[in-house]
Design an enzyme around this catalytic site. Structure first.
Site, mmCIF file in Angstrom:
data_model
loop_
_atom_site.group_PDB
_atom_site.id
_atom_site.type_symbol
_atom_site.label_atom_id
_atom_site.label_comp_id
_atom_site.label_asym_id
_atom_site.label_seq_id
_atom_site.Cartn_x
_atom_site.Cartn_y
_atom_site.Cartn_z
ATOM 1 N N GLY A 135 0.846 -1.192 0.000
ATOM 2 C CA GLY A 135 0.000 0.000 0.000
ATOM 3 C C GLY A 135 0.875 1.234 0.000
ATOM 4 N N HIS A 136 0.320 2.349 -0.451
ATOM 5 C CA HIS A 136 1.111 3.576 -0.553
ATOM 6 C C HIS A 136 1.542 4.060 0.840
ATOM 7 C CE1 HIS A 136 -2.251 6.079 0.878
ATOM 8 N NE2 HIS A 136 -3.027 5.282 0.149
ATOM 9 N N ASN A 137 2.480 4.977 0.905
ATOM 10 C CA ASN A 137 2.900 5.565 2.184
ATOM 11 C C ASN A 137 1.680 6.227 2.830
ATOM 12 O OD1 ASN A 137 5.962 6.577 0.672
ATOM 13 N ND2 ASN A 137 5.744 5.013 2.240
ATOM 14 N N GLY A 138 1.474 5.948 4.098
ATOM 15 C CA GLY A 138 0.349 6.556 4.804
ATOM 16 C C GLY A 138 -0.955 5.797 4.618
ATOM 17 N N SER A 139 -0.913 4.633 4.004
ATOM 18 C CA SER A 139 -2.156 3.879 3.768
ATOM 19 C C SER A 139 -2.604 3.128 5.021
ATOM 20 C CB SER A 139 -1.988 2.910 2.597
ATOM 21 O OG SER A 139 -0.963 1.985 2.855
ATOM 22 N N GLY A 140 -1.761 3.105 6.057
ATOM 23 C CA GLY A 140 -2.183 2.496 7.316
ATOM 24 C C GLY A 140 -1.488 1.182 7.648
ATOM 25 N N LYS A 141 -0.450 0.833 6.912
ATOM 26 C CA LYS A 141 0.213 -0.460 7.102
ATOM 27 C C LYS A 141 0.853 -0.581 8.491
ATOM 28 C CE LYS A 141 2.974 0.159 3.581
ATOM 29 N NZ LYS A 141 2.581 1.537 3.269
ATOM 30 N N SER A 142 1.624 0.433 8.877
ATOM 31 C CA SER A 142 2.310 0.363 10.179
ATOM 32 C C SER A 142 1.301 0.410 11.315
ATOM 33 C CB SER A 142 3.300 1.511 10.331
ATOM 34 O OG SER A 142 4.338 1.370 9.395
ATOM 35 N N GLU A 186 8.454 -3.271 6.692
ATOM 36 C CA GLU A 186 9.469 -2.741 5.770
ATOM 37 C C GLU A 186 10.869 -2.983 6.336
ATOM 38 O OE1 GLU A 186 8.688 1.076 3.996
ATOM 39 O OE2 GLU A 186 6.579 0.930 4.523
HETATM 40 N N1 LIG Z 1 2.012 8.751 15.666
HETATM 41 C C1 LIG Z 1 1.098 9.263 14.825
HETATM 42 N N2 LIG Z 1 0.324 10.331 15.178
HETATM 43 C C2 LIG Z 1 -0.602 10.856 14.339
HETATM 44 N N3 LIG Z 1 -0.852 10.357 13.093
HETATM 45 C C3 LIG Z 1 -0.120 9.294 12.681
HETATM 46 C C4 LIG Z 1 0.896 8.692 13.510
HETATM 47 N N4 LIG Z 1 1.458 7.654 12.818
HETATM 48 C C5 LIG Z 1 0.816 7.617 11.633
HETATM 49 N N5 LIG Z 1 -0.119 8.592 11.529
HETATM 50 C C6 LIG Z 1 -1.011 8.833 10.392
HETATM 51 O O1 LIG Z 1 -1.795 7.663 10.162
HETATM 52 C C7 LIG Z 1 -1.888 7.377 8.773
HETATM 53 C C8 LIG Z 1 -1.356 5.962 8.492
HETATM 54 O O2 LIG Z 1 0.037 5.937 8.789
HETATM 55 P P1 LIG Z 1 0.910 4.608 8.762
HETATM 56 O O3 LIG Z 1 0.121 3.522 9.421
HETATM 57 O O4 LIG Z 1 2.225 4.945 9.342
HETATM 58 O O5 LIG Z 1 1.005 4.325 7.195
HETATM 59 P P2 LIG Z 1 2.026 3.412 6.356
HETATM 60 O O6 LIG Z 1 2.754 2.523 7.318
HETATM 61 O O7 LIG Z 1 1.157 2.669 5.395
HETATM 62 O O8 LIG Z 1 2.940 4.360 5.635
HETATM 63 C C9 LIG Z 1 -1.119 8.474 8.043
HETATM 64 O O9 LIG Z 1 -2.040 9.434 7.599
HETATM 65 C C10 LIG Z 1 -0.219 9.062 9.112
HETATM 66 O O10 LIG Z 1 0.016 10.439 8.881
HETATM 67 MG MG LIG Z 2 4.865 2.326 7.641
#
Ligand SMILES: Nc1ncnc2c1ncn2[C@@H]1O[C@H](COP(=O)(O)OP(=O)(O)O)[C@@H](O)[C@H]1O
Ligand SMILES: [Mg+2]
Ligand SMILES: Nc1ncnc2c1ncn2[C@@H]1O[C@H](COP(=O)(O)OP(=O)(O)O)[C@@H](O)[C@H]1O
Ligand SMILES: [Mg+2]
Lengths: 290, 281
Positions: B42-49, B168
């Protein structure tokens, strides 16, 4: 800016029991305006080398020349500020580069620090945020509340906002999604051409090195063991393997096609687009070397 | 097939006090079978982490349920369940606690009550698995980025987890290092029936998974075998993703007038098709 490393050696924690040699006798000339890729396996000394390019590390031996400035082992360094303004470094882990309370302030910090008026600094920050695909609403957020990919974009914007004439990039797209990688590599390339930058790219992506660079150097166990143009470097797969590297995917694919055809194509292709063109010529019987 | 982990209508937002706030993940459901290898793209910021952190209880959902090893994850069983899960993040720096590499790997074991005698063996074994046995006494902060990541992976492997989540985790490694780590994990999986969830932007890696989950803007966009997912082609590109090399190359060849019979995901098939459709007619 012309950059030269002459017989550069570097040891971390020098003259302590923890001394760790990271560079040995590195010689590298990066002519002004060139796009230099540096490749090599993990731990080969690439990041250590890069940190010599704006005086963050001082050589333990040898000489580093950054334009008119000479940094010599054992001698006191002159004022580095003017040169640091011209050389922008994007580090391997962008989080280390972020510190301000909002993304906007973070991007503006560099230019402000070097005396750019506030209005101009903010203008640059907004333009760059947009070019790097950071949405408007992110600008007021804390950089530490962003996803990894977004943090990286903020760090890159902060460096570009200084409008450096040398761009030093330490694996700048690691962790970005495929579209982000391509957009940002294209942006660097565009800036390189348009502004006549000198670009130094450390990358694990042989594909990016092959596509964008006009010179490639290989680091191996702290030494610069090979440098040349991408065709020569990536055409010699045996040599690459000695340094635990592989040719770009497209080159390996070309070799497979050639093995099937039983003869080599007219030229080594460094991008998928070139190979598609070359193969279509071959199919139409337009080979030069018949 | 027994289920080992599942999400049921899971929603999470980082700012629950704001009504309008964007959800980091919303209404996500899926189920993972014991022993499966799942790639999450999924794209960056898609919620994976965020999803990875929900899976091992670093975060708890505002609504929905996370089930691991037959139990709903909650504050009480969190530590018990977490001891069965190894997790490796993208940036290794934030993961180190020990003063030396071996202390660091030992730390997690100690926390999980592994006896000292076993600990020493496991620390050596897992560091050897990632080819870092020469660095036992190095300080983690003095390693290069890729070396740090291998130590972090060794730390997760030393726990002998049932489930390994890689966020990742190989993105900072060189291609050979990445391949070494992945084949280590593959081998381990054959020997120990490990379940792997790997968040990755590397499509050649995703191609080797049993199934792929695609996330987009906090939602589950698709799930299926690599064949099913990648046959969506340009649709994936529109999401900010990419296609495997053989598919991209095939598309470019066709656009340049080179005849091809089929779409291919493997290079060998593509080479064959180029040969039979153009040269060996
Ligand atoms: N600690 C945090 N506080 C506020 N928003 C967050 C935090 N971590 C991630 N986000 C937001 O949650 C969304 C999903 O992030 P993330 O799960 O890190 O995506 P991915 O791992 O796919 O790149 C993004 O819009 C990001 O800006
Ligand atoms: Mg991530
Ligand atoms: N701060 C440090 N202190 C001691 N040794 C270090 C430090 N940073 C890197 N090294 C060592 O120097 C060598 C080169 O590291 P580095 O330049 O980061 O490699 P690369 O960027 O090619 O992965 C490695 O063996 C690494 O362990
Ligand atoms: Mg490095």
């Amino acid at each position: 800016m012309d950059i030269q490393l002459q017989q550069v050696g570097y040891a971390y924690a020098k003259d302590t029991p923890f001394e760790k040699r990271a560079l040995f006798d590195v010689n590298l000339h990066i002519p002004s305006g060139s796009y230099q890729a540096i490749i090599g396996h993990t731990g080969s000394g690439k990041s250590t080398l890069l940190q010599h390019l704006n005086g963050l590390l001082k050589p333990s031996e040898g000489i580093v020349k950054l334009g008119d400035l000479t940094i010599e082992a054992g001698k006191k360094a002159k004022n580095l500020k003017p040169v640091r303004q011209q050389i922008g470094i994007v580090f391997q882990f962008p989080e280390h580069q972020l510190f301000d309370e909002t993304v906007l302030k973070d991007i503006m910090f560099g230019p402000l620090n070097f005396g750019v008026p506030r209005e101009e600094a903010e203008r640059r920050a907004r333009v760059l945020a947009d070019q790097l695909g950071l949405p408007e609403e992110v600008l007021e957020k804390s950089p530490f509340d962003l996803s990894g990919g977004q943090m990286r974009r903020v760090a890159i914007a902060g460096v570009l906002a200084m409008e450096p004439s040398v761009l030093v990039l330490d694996e700048p797209t690691a962790g970005l999604d495929p579209r982000g990688r391509q957009e940002i590599m294209d942006l660097f390339h565009h800036l390189h051409m348009e502004k006549g930058l000198t670009t130094v790219l450390v990358t694990h992506s042989m594909e990016d090195a092959a596509r964008y660079a006009d010179r490639v150097a290989i680091m191996h166990d702290g030494r610069c063991v090979l440098s040349g143009n991408p065709i020569d470097i990536f055409g010699d797969e045996e040599r690459l393997a000695e340094y635990r590297l592989a040719a770009p995917r497209v080159v390996r694919f070309q070799r497979k096609v050639e093995a099937q055809l039983g003869y080599p194509l007219d030229r080594l292709c460094l991008t998928e687009e070139q190979l598609a063109l070359e193969l279509s010529r071959t199919v139409r019987g337009e080979r030069e070397s018949l | 097939m027994t289920e080992i982990l599942s999400l049921h209508e899971v929603t999470y937002t980082y700012s629950p006090e704001e009504k309008e706030a964007r959800k980091a993940v919303e209404g996500i459901s899926f189920s993972v079978n014991d022993g499966e290898w799942i790639a999450i793209v999924g794209h960056n910021g898609s919620g994976k982490s965020t999803m990875a952190k929900l899976m091992n209880g670093l975060l708890f959902p505002q609504s929905g349920e996370v089930r691991v090893l037959g139990e709903t994850l909650n504050e009480e069983n969190l530590w018990e369940i977490r001891s069965q899960m190894g997790m490796v993040f993208q940036n290794p720096d934030n993961q180190f606690v020990g003063a030396t590499v071996q202390d660091d790997v030992a730390f997690a074991l100690e926390n999980n009550g592994v006896p000292f005698k076993d600990m020493v063996v496991r620390v050596h074994e897992s560091l050897a698995q990632v080819k870092m046995e020469k660095f036992l006494d190095s300080e983690p902060h003095h390693l290069s980025g890729g070396q740090k990541q291998r130590v972090a992976i060794a730390g997760a492997l030393a726990l002998k987890p049932r489930i390994l989540i890689l966020d990742e985790a190989t993105s900072m490694l060189d291609p050979q290092g990445r391949e070494e780590v992945l084949s280590t994990v593959r081998k381990l999986r054959e020997e120990t029936h490990l379940t792997v969830l790997s968040i990755t932007h590397d499509l050649e890696e995703a191609l080797l998974a049993d199934r792929i989950f695609v996330l987009n803007n906090g939602h589950k966009y698709a799930e299926g075998t690599p064949q099913e997912i990648f046959s969506r082609g340009e649709e994936l590109v529109a999401l900010g993703l990419d296609l495997p090399f053989a598919m991209k190359m095939g598309n470019l060849l066709r656009a340049n007038g080179v005849a091809l019979n089929n779409e291919h995901m493997s290079e060998e098939e593509l080479v064959n098709d180029v040969w039979t459709s153009n040269f060996n007619k």
